[in-house]
Write a protein that holds these residues in place. Structure first.
Motif, PDB file in Angstrom:
ATOM      1  N   ALA A   6       0.823  -1.217  -0.070  1.00 28.24           N
ATOM      2  CA  ALA A   6      -0.085  -0.166   0.088  1.00 28.24           C
ATOM      3  C   ALA A   6       0.739   1.188   0.057  1.00 28.24           C
ATOM      4  CB  ALA A   6      -1.002   0.028   1.290  1.00 28.24           C
ATOM      5  N   PRO A  48      -3.621  -0.071  -3.100  1.00 24.36           N
ATOM      6  CA  PRO A  48      -4.341   0.867  -2.259  1.00 24.36           C
ATOM      7  C   PRO A  48      -3.622   2.338  -2.239  1.00 24.36           C
ATOM      8  CG  PRO A  48      -4.051  -0.829  -1.027  1.00 24.36           C
ATOM      9  CD  PRO A  48      -3.289  -1.278  -2.266  1.00 24.36           C
ATOM     10  N   SER A  87     -11.209   6.675  -5.586  1.00 26.19           N
ATOM     11  CA  SER A  87     -10.689   5.300  -5.155  1.00 26.19           C
ATOM     12  C   SER A  87      -9.779   5.323  -3.851  1.00 26.19           C
ATOM     13  CB  SER A  87     -10.297   4.693  -6.414  1.00 26.19           C
ATOM     14  OG  SER A  87      -9.182   5.291  -6.867  1.00 26.19           O
ATOM     15  N   ASP A  88      -9.064   6.425  -3.631  1.00 23.65           N
ATOM     16  CA  ASP A  88      -8.257   6.443  -2.606  1.00 23.65           C
ATOM     17  C   ASP A  88      -8.761   6.418  -1.075  1.00 23.65           C
ATOM     18  OD1 ASP A  88      -6.140   6.746  -4.423  1.00 23.65           O
ATOM     19  OD2 ASP A  88      -6.374   8.942  -4.499  1.00 23.65           O
ATOM     20  N   TYR A  89      -8.115   6.082  -0.032  1.00 21.22           N
ATOM     21  CA  TYR A  89      -8.413   6.000   1.134  1.00 21.22           C
ATOM     22  C   TYR A  89      -8.175   7.378   1.780  1.00 21.22           C
ATOM     23  CZ  TYR A  89      -9.484   1.044   0.526  1.00 21.22           C
ATOM     24  OH  TYR A  89      -9.777  -0.140   0.217  1.00 21.22           O
ATOM     25  N   LEU A 111      -6.907  -4.913   4.034  1.00 23.62           N
ATOM     26  CA  LEU A 111      -6.387  -4.980   2.785  1.00 23.62           C
ATOM     27  C   LEU A 111      -5.180  -6.003   2.630  1.00 23.62           C
ATOM     28  CD1 LEU A 111      -6.181  -1.083   2.144  1.00 23.62           C
ATOM     29  CD2 LEU A 111      -7.660  -2.687   1.275  1.00 23.62           C
TER      30      LEU A 111
END
Length: 177
Positions: A6, A48, A87-89, A111
């Motif tokens: 990530a 991610p 789509s990003d956190y 994840l």
């Protein structure tokens, strides 16, 4: 063991309105092509992307409010280019480490991540403290030397040396990816 990676972006959404803010913003514009390269790499490999940011006393993980709070004439072009996508956190943090009192650890477990690429500001504070906490949690680390910035170049060099020698981080630049 297969690496599940990530990308962590630390404090990139920033108003830069503090004593050394203008010089740090200048360093951020310098590293911007590398940040964008890292984002492209993540998107190409379906990794991610997790932004962890100071809350600016809003105490809500409301990305748009924090961006609005931070945007000014000097940083507008930077923020527009590095802003998270849908789509990003996005997480907020109360202190220096992205792990301290945040949902980051739970998200990384969800994840199934065991390797982190950490980027952001300031390299000698929030990035270093996050890398330290990640190392204590047994994540392997890559902190690209061309994707972090500190108020002073010497402080950044020292932080990278600590992350490489103590935290066993790969500090090779991202432009080699």
């Amino acid at each position: 063991m297969t690496k599940k990676t990530a990308i962590l972006f630390i404090d990139l959404i920033n108003d830069f309105e503090f004593q050394h803010g203008p010089s740090l913003l200048k360093e951020c514009y310098t590293m911007l092509p590398n940040i964008l390269r890292l984002k492209a790499y993540a998107n190409k490999h379906n990794l991610p992307i997790i932004y962890i940011n100071d809350h600016y006393k809003l105490w809500q993980a409301d990305l748009n409010r924090i961006i609005d709070q931070c945007t000014n004439e000097q940083n507008k072009a930077f923020l527009e280019q590095i802003a998270p996508t849908e789509s990003d956190y996005f997480l907020i943090k109360p202190k220096h480490s992205a792990f301290h009192q945040t949902a980051l650890q739970a998200l990384l477990v969800e994840l199934n991540v065991n390797h982190l690429i950490i980027s952001g500001i300031a390299g000698n504070i929030c990035v270093l403290f996050t890398a330290n906490d990640a190392y204590m949690r047994e994540y392997t680390l890559h902190v690209p030397s061309d994707c972090i910035a500190s108020n002073e170049v010497e402080d950044n060099i020292y932080a990278l040396k600590m992350m490489k020698n103590v935290l066993k981080a790969d500090v090779s630049p991202i432009h080699k990816e």
